[in-house]
Design a protein around this motif. Sequence first.
Motif, PDB file in Angstrom:
ATOM      1  N   ALA A   1       0.851  -1.200   0.000  1.00  0.00           N
ATOM      2  CA  ALA A   1       0.000   0.000   0.000  1.00  0.00           C
ATOM      3  C   ALA A   1       0.881   1.241   0.000  1.00  0.00           C
ATOM      4  N   LEU A   2       0.393   2.271  -0.655  1.00  0.00           N
ATOM      5  CA  LEU A   2       1.124   3.522  -0.745  1.00  0.00           C
ATOM      6  C   LEU A   2       0.340   4.592   0.004  1.00  0.00           C
ATOM      7  N   VAL A   3       1.033   5.279   0.859  1.00  0.00           N
ATOM      8  CA  VAL A   3       0.394   6.350   1.616  1.00  0.00           C
ATOM      9  C   VAL A   3       1.001   7.665   1.145  1.00  0.00           C
ATOM     10  N   VAL A   4       0.120   8.586   0.760  1.00  0.00           N
ATOM     11  CA  VAL A   4       0.581   9.892   0.283  1.00  0.00           C
ATOM     12  C   VAL A   4       0.188  10.927   1.330  1.00  0.00           C
ATOM     13  N   TRP A   5       1.097  11.716   1.686  1.00  0.00           N
ATOM     14  CA  TRP A   5       0.821  12.762   2.665  1.00  0.00           C
ATOM     15  C   TRP A   5       0.821  14.092   1.960  1.00  0.00           C
ATOM     16  N   ARG A   6      -0.241  14.809   2.216  1.00  0.00           N
ATOM     17  CA  ARG A   6      -0.327  16.155   1.661  1.00  0.00           C
ATOM     18  C   ARG A   6      -0.628  17.101   2.804  1.00  0.00           C
ATOM     19  N   PRO A   7       0.111  18.154   2.847  1.00  0.00           N
ATOM     20  CA  PRO A   7      -0.176  19.119   3.915  1.00  0.00           C
ATOM     21  C   PRO A   7      -1.520  19.804   3.653  1.00  0.00           C
ATOM     22  N   LYS A   8      -2.176  20.128   4.725  1.00  0.00           N
ATOM     23  CA  LYS A   8      -3.449  20.819   4.574  1.00  0.00           C
ATOM     24  C   LYS A   8      -3.185  22.215   4.030  1.00  0.00           C
ATOM     25  N   ARG A   9      -4.068  22.652   3.187  1.00  0.00           N
ATOM     26  CA  ARG A   9      -3.923  24.011   2.639  1.00  0.00           C
ATOM     27  C   ARG A   9      -4.507  24.994   3.649  1.00  0.00           C
TER      28      ARG A   9
END
Length: 156
Positions: A143-151
């Motif tokens: 599984a791949l987990v992508v982290w994106r910072p909240k805007r």
Amino acid sequence: MDGRRPRPRGGFSPYELTDETPVYVISVAAQLSGLHPQTLRQYDRLGLVSPDRTAGRGRRYSARDIELLRQVQQLSQDEGINLAGIKRIIELENQVAALQSRVAELQDALDGAAAAMRQREAAVHASYRRDLVPYQEVQQTSALVVWRPKRQQSGD
């Protein structure tokens, strides 16, 4: 080969009679084996049965020698085997007995080494620290987990 089995070593008194003790002169050995003394001399010359010798070079036969003389006679008369064949049979029987003895010796050594290894292994296991917990590696997944910072919202 001299037609004898290996003699046991150690633990015997010089006055203790065994099957290997040379006590019979050639005339008695001939009578006990049912053979002529000349036949015993011939067997000695051929190396089929080699009795011990006294200081004066006289032959002394043991109970084992008498048994072997009877075996040689039986193989020769009943089985029709020639003296060269009988000598080879005796050599091979002696070799088998020696190899069986060696196998037993090696088996004892192997058993001793295995016991020593088990003791060392037990000592190593006993030395483990009981306050430590064994580490178990976590199974990895694909599984791949992508982290994106909240805007950040403008206008706050």
